[in-house]
Design a protein around this motif. Structure first.
Motif, PDB file in Angstrom:
ATOM      1  N   PHE A 255       1.085  -1.027  -0.275  1.00  0.00           N
ATOM      2  CA  PHE A 255       0.217  -0.069   0.190  1.00  0.00           C
ATOM      3  C   PHE A 255       0.876   1.571   0.172  1.00  0.00           C
ATOM      4  CE2 PHE A 255      -2.420   3.355   2.656  1.00  0.00           C
ATOM      5  CZ  PHE A 255      -3.248   4.065   1.146  1.00  0.00           C
ATOM      6  N   ASN A 256       2.186   1.116   0.980  1.00  0.00           N
ATOM      7  CA  ASN A 256       2.814   2.320   0.567  1.00  0.00           C
ATOM      8  C   ASN A 256       4.299   2.672   0.087  1.00  0.00           C
ATOM      9  OD1 ASN A 256       2.240   1.440   4.051  1.00  0.00           O
ATOM     10  ND2 ASN A 256       1.706   3.692   3.434  1.00  0.00           N
ATOM     11  N   ARG A 257       3.911   1.605  -1.228  1.00  0.00           N
ATOM     12  CA  ARG A 257       4.961   1.839  -2.205  1.00  0.00           C
ATOM     13  C   ARG A 257       4.122   2.165  -3.283  1.00  0.00           C
ATOM     14  NH1 ARG A 257       6.863  -4.217  -2.285  1.00  0.00           N
ATOM     15  NH2 ARG A 257       8.837  -3.717  -2.639  1.00  0.00           N
ATOM     16  N   GLY A 258       5.117   3.673  -3.241  1.00  0.00           N
ATOM     17  CA  GLY A 258       4.031   4.262  -4.826  1.00  0.00           C
ATOM     18  C   GLY A 258       4.909   4.308  -5.810  1.00  0.00           C
ATOM     19  N   TYR A 259       3.824   4.719  -7.397  1.00  0.00           N
ATOM     20  CA  TYR A 259       4.560   4.646  -7.967  1.00  0.00           C
ATOM     21  C   TYR A 259       4.519   5.626  -8.654  1.00  0.00           C
ATOM     22  CZ  TYR A 259      -0.346   3.926  -9.023  1.00  0.00           C
ATOM     23  OH  TYR A 259      -1.238   3.608  -9.136  1.00  0.00           O
ATOM     24  N   VAL A 260       4.791   6.235  -9.966  1.00  0.00           N
ATOM     25  CA  VAL A 260       4.961   7.659 -10.597  1.00  0.00           C
ATOM     26  C   VAL A 260       4.397   7.204 -12.178  1.00  0.00           C
ATOM     27  CG1 VAL A 260       6.351   8.855 -12.553  1.00  0.00           C
ATOM     28  CG2 VAL A 260       7.460   8.141 -10.573  1.00  0.00           C
ATOM     29  N   GLU A 261       3.589   7.423 -12.068  1.00  0.00           N
ATOM     30  CA  GLU A 261       1.781   7.267 -13.274  1.00  0.00           C
ATOM     31  C   GLU A 261       2.600   7.625 -14.563  1.00  0.00           C
ATOM     32  OE1 GLU A 261       1.549   9.415 -11.281  1.00  0.00           O
ATOM     33  OE2 GLU A 261       0.758   9.034  -9.811  1.00  0.00           O
ATOM     34  N   ARG A 262       2.231   6.357 -15.309  1.00  0.00           N
ATOM     35  CA  ARG A 262       2.479   6.998 -16.125  1.00  0.00           C
ATOM     36  C   ARG A 262       1.943   8.048 -17.461  1.00  0.00           C
ATOM     37  NH1 ARG A 262      -0.969   2.760 -19.515  1.00  0.00           N
ATOM     38  NH2 ARG A 262       0.288   2.960 -21.267  1.00  0.00           N
ATOM     39  N   TYR A 263       2.534   8.747 -18.019  1.00  0.00           N
ATOM     40  CA  TYR A 263       2.036  10.079 -19.179  1.00  0.00           C
ATOM     41  C   TYR A 263       2.758   9.961 -19.979  1.00  0.00           C
ATOM     42  CZ  TYR A 263       6.977  12.158 -17.086  1.00  0.00           C
ATOM     43  OH  TYR A 263       7.962  12.008 -17.148  1.00  0.00           O
ATOM     44  N   ARG A 264       1.604  11.073 -20.982  1.00  0.00           N
ATOM     45  CA  ARG A 264       2.744  11.444 -22.327  1.00  0.00           C
ATOM     46  C   ARG A 264       2.308  12.641 -21.927  1.00  0.00           C
ATOM     47  NH1 ARG A 264      -0.753   9.486 -26.985  1.00  0.00           N
ATOM     48  NH2 ARG A 264      -0.223   7.712 -26.906  1.00  0.00           N
ATOM     49  N   HIS A 265       2.853  13.521 -22.929  1.00  0.00           N
ATOM     50  CA  HIS A 265       2.891  15.006 -23.099  1.00  0.00           C
ATOM     51  C   HIS A 265       3.855  15.256 -24.706  1.00  0.00           C
ATOM     52  CE1 HIS A 265       7.496  14.873 -21.695  1.00  0.00           C
ATOM     53  NE2 HIS A 265       7.339  15.996 -22.470  1.00  0.00           N
ATOM     54  N   PHE A 266       3.640  16.368 -25.581  1.00  0.00           N
ATOM     55  CA  PHE A 266       4.253  17.289 -26.291  1.00  0.00           C
ATOM     56  C   PHE A 266       5.459  18.146 -26.332  1.00  0.00           C
ATOM     57  CE2 PHE A 266       0.213  15.041 -27.673  1.00  0.00           C
ATOM     58  CZ  PHE A 266       0.582  13.933 -28.608  1.00  0.00           C
ATOM     59  N   ASP A 267       6.388  17.755 -26.973  1.00  0.00           N
ATOM     60  CA  ASP A 267       7.318  18.665 -26.694  1.00  0.00           C
ATOM     61  C   ASP A 267       7.808  19.700 -28.164  1.00  0.00           C
ATOM     62  OD1 ASP A 267       7.907  18.774 -23.804  1.00  0.00           O
ATOM     63  OD2 ASP A 267       9.509  17.610 -24.311  1.00  0.00           O
ATOM     64  N   LEU A 268       8.541  20.943 -28.035  1.00  0.00           N
ATOM     65  CA  LEU A 268       9.147  21.149 -29.387  1.00  0.00           C
ATOM     66  C   LEU A 268       9.809  20.038 -30.045  1.00  0.00           C
ATOM     67  CD1 LEU A 268       8.948  24.847 -28.528  1.00  0.00           C
ATOM     68  CD2 LEU A 268       7.322  24.237 -30.096  1.00  0.00           C
ATOM     69  N   GLY A 269       9.957  20.065 -31.252  1.00  0.00           N
ATOM     70  CA  GLY A 269      10.885  18.910 -31.733  1.00  0.00           C
ATOM     71  C   GLY A 269      11.935  18.713 -30.749  1.00  0.00           C
ATOM     72  N   ASP A 270      12.707  19.920 -31.257  1.00  0.00           N
ATOM     73  CA  ASP A 270      14.283  20.378 -30.716  1.00  0.00           C
ATOM     74  C   ASP A 270      14.342  20.391 -29.588  1.00  0.00           C
ATOM     75  OD1 ASP A 270      12.669  22.508 -30.263  1.00  0.00           O
ATOM     76  OD2 ASP A 270      14.427  24.156 -31.533  1.00  0.00           O
ATOM     77  N   GLN A 271      13.306  19.968 -28.170  1.00  0.00           N
ATOM     78  CA  GLN A 271      13.698  19.822 -27.365  1.00  0.00           C
ATOM     79  C   GLN A 271      13.037  18.474 -26.271  1.00  0.00           C
ATOM     80  OE1 GLN A 271      14.942  22.667 -25.046  1.00  0.00           O
ATOM     81  NE2 GLN A 271      15.136  23.662 -27.186  1.00  0.00           N
ATOM     82  N   ALA A 272      12.816  17.712 -27.735  1.00  0.00           N
ATOM     83  CA  ALA A 272      12.129  16.451 -27.590  1.00  0.00           C
ATOM     84  C   ALA A 272      12.958  15.517 -26.418  1.00  0.00           C
ATOM     85  CB  ALA A 272      11.216  15.434 -28.096  1.00  0.00           C
ATOM     86  N   ASN A 273      13.218  14.325 -25.090  1.00  0.00           N
ATOM     87  CA  ASN A 273      14.159  14.096 -24.566  1.00  0.00           C
ATOM     88  C   ASN A 273      13.910  12.681 -25.636  1.00  0.00           C
ATOM     89  OD1 ASN A 273      16.094  12.803 -23.487  1.00  0.00           O
ATOM     90  ND2 ASN A 273      15.582  12.758 -21.606  1.00  0.00           N
ATOM     91  N   LEU A 274      14.540  12.454 -26.566  1.00  0.00           N
ATOM     92  CA  LEU A 274      14.087  10.770 -27.505  1.00  0.00           C
ATOM     93  C   LEU A 274      14.959   9.938 -27.778  1.00  0.00           C
ATOM     94  CD1 LEU A 274      10.873  11.713 -29.184  1.00  0.00           C
ATOM     95  CD2 LEU A 274      10.649  10.725 -27.165  1.00  0.00           C
ATOM     96  N   VAL A 275      15.023   8.490 -27.576  1.00  0.00           N
ATOM     97  CA  VAL A 275      16.086   8.558 -28.287  1.00  0.00           C
ATOM     98  C   VAL A 275      16.201   8.780 -29.742  1.00  0.00           C
ATOM     99  CG1 VAL A 275      16.879   5.527 -28.954  1.00  0.00           C
ATOM    100  CG2 VAL A 275      15.688   6.441 -26.575  1.00  0.00           C
ATOM    101  N   ALA A 276      17.067   8.856 -30.318  1.00  0.00           N
ATOM    102  CA  ALA A 276      17.396   9.407 -31.806  1.00  0.00           C
ATOM    103  C   ALA A 276      16.306   8.512 -32.296  1.00  0.00           C
ATOM    104  CB  ALA A 276      18.818   9.130 -32.266  1.00  0.00           C
ATOM    105  N   THR A 277      16.261   7.581 -32.503  1.00  0.00           N
ATOM    106  CA  THR A 277      15.163   6.446 -33.722  1.00  0.00           C
ATOM    107  C   THR A 277      14.378   6.483 -33.421  1.00  0.00           C
ATOM    108  OG1 THR A 277      15.406   4.934 -32.107  1.00  0.00           O
ATOM    109  CG2 THR A 277      17.427   4.869 -33.895  1.00  0.00           C
ATOM    110  N   ARG A 278      13.498   7.273 -32.683  1.00  0.00           N
ATOM    111  CA  ARG A 278      12.178   7.879 -32.209  1.00  0.00           C
ATOM    112  C   ARG A 278      11.356   9.120 -32.721  1.00  0.00           C
ATOM    113  NH1 ARG A 278      10.516   4.345 -26.728  1.00  0.00           N
ATOM    114  NH2 ARG A 278      10.108   2.276 -27.566  1.00  0.00           N
ATOM    115  N   ALA A 279      13.424  10.060 -32.586  1.00  0.00           N
ATOM    116  CA  ALA A 279      12.704  10.723 -33.348  1.00  0.00           C
ATOM    117  C   ALA A 279      11.393  11.229 -34.377  1.00  0.00           C
ATOM    118  CB  ALA A 279      13.316  12.185 -33.476  1.00  0.00           C
ATOM    119  N   PRO A 280      12.078  10.685 -35.193  1.00  0.00           N
ATOM    120  CA  PRO A 280      11.117  10.830 -36.898  1.00  0.00           C
ATOM    121  C   PRO A 280       9.601  10.780 -37.032  1.00  0.00           C
ATOM    122  CG  PRO A 280      13.071   9.813 -37.501  1.00  0.00           C
ATOM    123  CD  PRO A 280      12.907  10.003 -35.913  1.00  0.00           C
TER     124      PRO A 280
END
Length: 345
Positions: A255-280
């Motif tokens: 019960f006391n072991r929490g977690y970070v929620e799954r989430y999605r968001h949008f960044d500007l293309g040149d600001q996104a922190n992505l594995v390079a192969t996924r950017a396109p």
């Protein structure tokens, strides 16, 4: 985090497997705190990215993600954006059931502003507070008077709880405040906080810069949390330890072991922190608006690692790995796989 429990309480593995994905909307171009552990060390990049989240772009993001359980306005300090009440109202009009904000709470000290957000539809507040005293909190935020204003912000939200508003807090654990976990918890519960979340630092940004001065070992954090649960004197404390490898917290009540929620968001293309192969491929998700879809899994894969032995751990399917910047300092020695079938109760 947690949304409570019942007699047939699920395990942490089951909760992680079934957790909802929420949408994050990054709008805070600036922040009026100066936290020593802030993961957003690139302030110029954040300013460019979050300033670009115009009302039209935010509307498009909200429309694309209708049906999500929760939308959370975050990044920088969202309350510095004058449009926030209007954006909250927009989310409510689009049918979002849970509308939240991650904030340092300082502007919420002005009760009419907090009430304006609640009236617009905001029904969950995640307030960052890192100590139970002015000295401890402001030693980490490095901002005079931030403690009094944040505590006053908690008081404002507490007054609004009768309208169905929830109040959660986030305390980032460092070498400085870790020994005061019990005092922090009791103080925050007295302030009317529904859930007290203790967040383990993300080992990037300023937490990487000042790592040797502020970052405790995971095993030390887990041991301190176990002692806290034994000493708190409550059968079911509303305290949750978040963003720590599950192998280090074995034996802590699920019960006391929490977690970070799954989430999605949008960044500007040149600001996104992505594995390079996924950017396109992700750029296509922006539909020509210059935005790139980024998920929590993307960030984990870009900055965390697992080793071969992790495949034998029963938490392997849920574990997000260990920050590479943490492993550079401490290595793998403190991590022992918990043997057993995956997702075992």
């Amino acid at each position: 985090m947690s949304d409570g429990a019942n007699a047939a309480e699920p395990t942490i593995a089951e909760r992680l497997t079934t957790r909802e994905e929420r949408i994050h909307v990054s709008i805070g171009a600036v922040c009026n705190n100066n936290c020593i552990f802030c993961m957003e060390e690139d302030r110029d990049g954040r300013y460019v990215n979050n300033s670009a989240m115009t009302t039209d772009r935010v509307r498009w993001i909200l429309e694309q993600n209708q049906g999500s359980e929760e939308v959370c306005f975050t990044s920088g300090e969202p309350t510095t954006r004058p449009e926030l009440p209007d954006l909250v109202s927009m989310a409510k009009g689009l049918g979002y059931r849970k509308i939240s904000v991650m904030t340092n709470g300082r502007r919420l000290s002005h009760l009419p502003y907090a009430a304006l957000l609640a009236k617009a539809g905001m029904n969950r507040f995640y307030v960052s507070i890192h100590g139970h005293t002015k000295k401890l909190h402001e030693g980490l935020t490095r901002t005079p008077d931030s403690f009094e204003q944040t505590v006053a912000g908690l008081a404002s939200i507490t007054k609004l709880k009768r309208f169905g508003v929830e109040l959660h807090t986030s305390t980032v654990l460092t070498d400085r405040n870790l020994p005061h976990m019990l005092d922090i918890y009791r103080f925050l519960r007295q302030c009317g906080v529904d859930q007290v979340v203790f967040n383990v630092m993300q080992a990037n940004g300023r937490a990487d810069t000042y790592f040797e001065q502020i970052f405790p070992r995971y095993t030390e954090i887990a041991d301190t949390f176990r002692r806290f649960l034994a000493d708190v004197g409550e059968p079911r404390p509303m305290a949750f330890l978040v963003d720590i490898p599950l192998c280090t917290t074995e034996g802590v009540a699920d019960f006391n072991r929490g977690y970070v929620e799954r989430y999605r968001h949008f960044d500007l293309g040149d600001q996104a922190n992505l594995v390079a192969t996924r950017a396109p491929e992700r750029a296509a998700d922006g539909r020509g608006r210059g935005l790139v879809l980024v998920t929590r899994q993307d960030l984990d894969e870009a900055q965390r690692d697992k080793r071969q032995a992790c495949g034998t751990c029963k938490y392997g399917p849920q574990c997000e790995g260990v920050w590479r910047n943490y492993l550079k300092r401490y290595g793998w020695d403190e991590f022992e796989p918990i043997l057993g079938p995956p997702n075992a109760r």
